[in-house]
Motif scaffolding. Sequence first.
Motif, PDB file in Angstrom:
ATOM      1  N   GLY A 131      44.643  32.859  86.784  1.00 23.45           N
ATOM      2  CA  GLY A 131      44.975  31.470  86.471  1.00 23.45           C
ATOM      3  C   GLY A 131      44.338  30.500  87.435  1.00 23.45           C
ATOM      4  O   GLY A 131      43.858  29.430  87.038  1.00 23.45           O
ATOM      5  N   GLY A 132      44.310  30.888  88.720  1.00 22.06           N
ATOM      6  CA  GLY A 132      43.668  30.024  89.707  1.00 22.06           C
ATOM      7  C   GLY A 132      42.186  29.859  89.456  1.00 22.06           C
ATOM      8  O   GLY A 132      41.641  28.750  89.603  1.00 22.06           O
ATOM      9  N   GLN A 133      41.514  30.926  89.055  1.00 23.53           N
ATOM     10  CA  GLN A 133      40.072  30.853  88.808  1.00 23.53           C
ATOM     11  C   GLN A 133      39.757  29.985  87.593  1.00 23.53           C
ATOM     12  O   GLN A 133      38.855  29.142  87.632  1.00 23.53           O
ATOM     13  N   TYR A 134      40.521  30.168  86.510  1.00 23.42           N
ATOM     14  CA  TYR A 134      40.169  29.513  85.254  1.00 23.42           C
ATOM     15  C   TYR A 134      40.767  28.123  85.088  1.00 23.42           C
ATOM     16  O   TYR A 134      40.159  27.254  84.455  1.00 23.42           O
ATOM     17  N   TYR A 135      41.959  27.885  85.666  1.00 19.78           N
ATOM     18  CA  TYR A 135      42.647  26.628  85.399  1.00 19.78           C
ATOM     19  C   TYR A 135      42.858  25.746  86.627  1.00 19.78           C
ATOM     20  O   TYR A 135      42.888  24.522  86.505  1.00 19.78           O
TER      21      TYR A 135
END
Length: 440
Positions: free
Chosen positions: A331-335
């Motif tokens: 989630g941190g990488q994509y959003y």
Amino acid sequence: MHLTPFEHYMLVDDRPRYPMAFIVQLEMSGGIDRDAFTQAVTQSLQRHPLLTAIIGPGKQGKDCWIAAPNPQPLLNWGSLDEPIKFPAGEFLDIRNEIGLRIFVRHNGQRAVITTQFHHAACDGIGSYQYLGDLLYEYAIRTGDSKIQPPIELDPRRLKGRSLASYNLNNFRLPDGSHQRLWDEAWQLMSRTNFELFPVKRKPVGFQRAFPGIQSHTFDRNEFRQLRLAAQSRGQIVNDMLLAKLFETLHQLNRQRKSMWKRNHTCVMMPLNLREPEDNDISCCNVVAHSFVRRSWRQVQDRETFHRQLGNELLQIKHERHKIRFMHLLAGGQYYYPRTMKFCLNAKRCIATAILSNTGDPTRQFHAAFPVENGVLRCGNLLLEDLSGVPPLRPGTTATISIFTYRRVLKICLRCDPNQFSEADTRVVLDAYVANLKFEI
């Protein structure tokens, strides 16, 4: 290829004073053939594309693995007593240099091969797979024509490494939605974990020899006694190793910090996520990080502490593909890439220490080497010993690997070189060893 969530995490958490590069060291007996070893390094890299790549702008302008202009690693030679020195420091800049460095120190009878692997390129198991290939290529160049070649690797399988380490379906709730990212973020950022402090700060200008690993070996008989002691409690050795680490960290911090009772101890443990069908994936990351936390009062209640710890470790083992930390990384990488970077740069101790139970690394080799007197023969060399440690990040001041090569139990420890001297590191190791010996 785009970065996986774990690779992105290793890139974002990388910094010059705390590089995300881990160390593996091989100790060999015999006279190493320099030409044969140099050729073996080049040849073995052909099976492992990520070790010949760097990170840079690629598809859609995002960070990707791209072919390195110079796909050869730093290969540095020196006499056995010559210290390892870096032209520009220990930091391995994966944007400008492939994720592998090799330092060979030798004389006519012995060789020590020290390697640095960037954790964005591979995990510990991946590094052992590469080193096994390297030793195979060396062996066939130094007279061992009978050794069986390693298994074939399928380079196309690298595209599936992301799904092998993180599958979104594992985090789906019964109603079809997915687990919230902030549950794990709150666990990581809200708890106050204590740092391990040295006896005294290192003097200004202090320089510690690389890699600065301190080690202790329990011989076969002692290892057997540790296993029996663990079994008498209904544990396995890994449970005892973690329990004794918690006890040691609390004992040490009690001597160094007045507010130690208010804080939690957090130990981070790498988890291998490979399944049997992943055996033909070349060197990469198929790993997760789990976090085990205990307060001082929980550790004091020894019977409950040991029982609950064993249950938690068993649950982690069975649910390793559902580690919430991996969901948070994705989630941190994509959003939320900026939030992720901000949190990792915050001055907060995420984990007090790292404990990696490596086992016998030679079991990860893709080639089967002959055994002589309990050690592997690799051409004209004998593999006498192995050591190494995971990388350190700010606030995580101790990193430990456990090895069982030659059927002994070897503990390798490295403390934060920015704070700890070799003597301080030895104090930590001796305390840990003493707590384990108490059970024998």
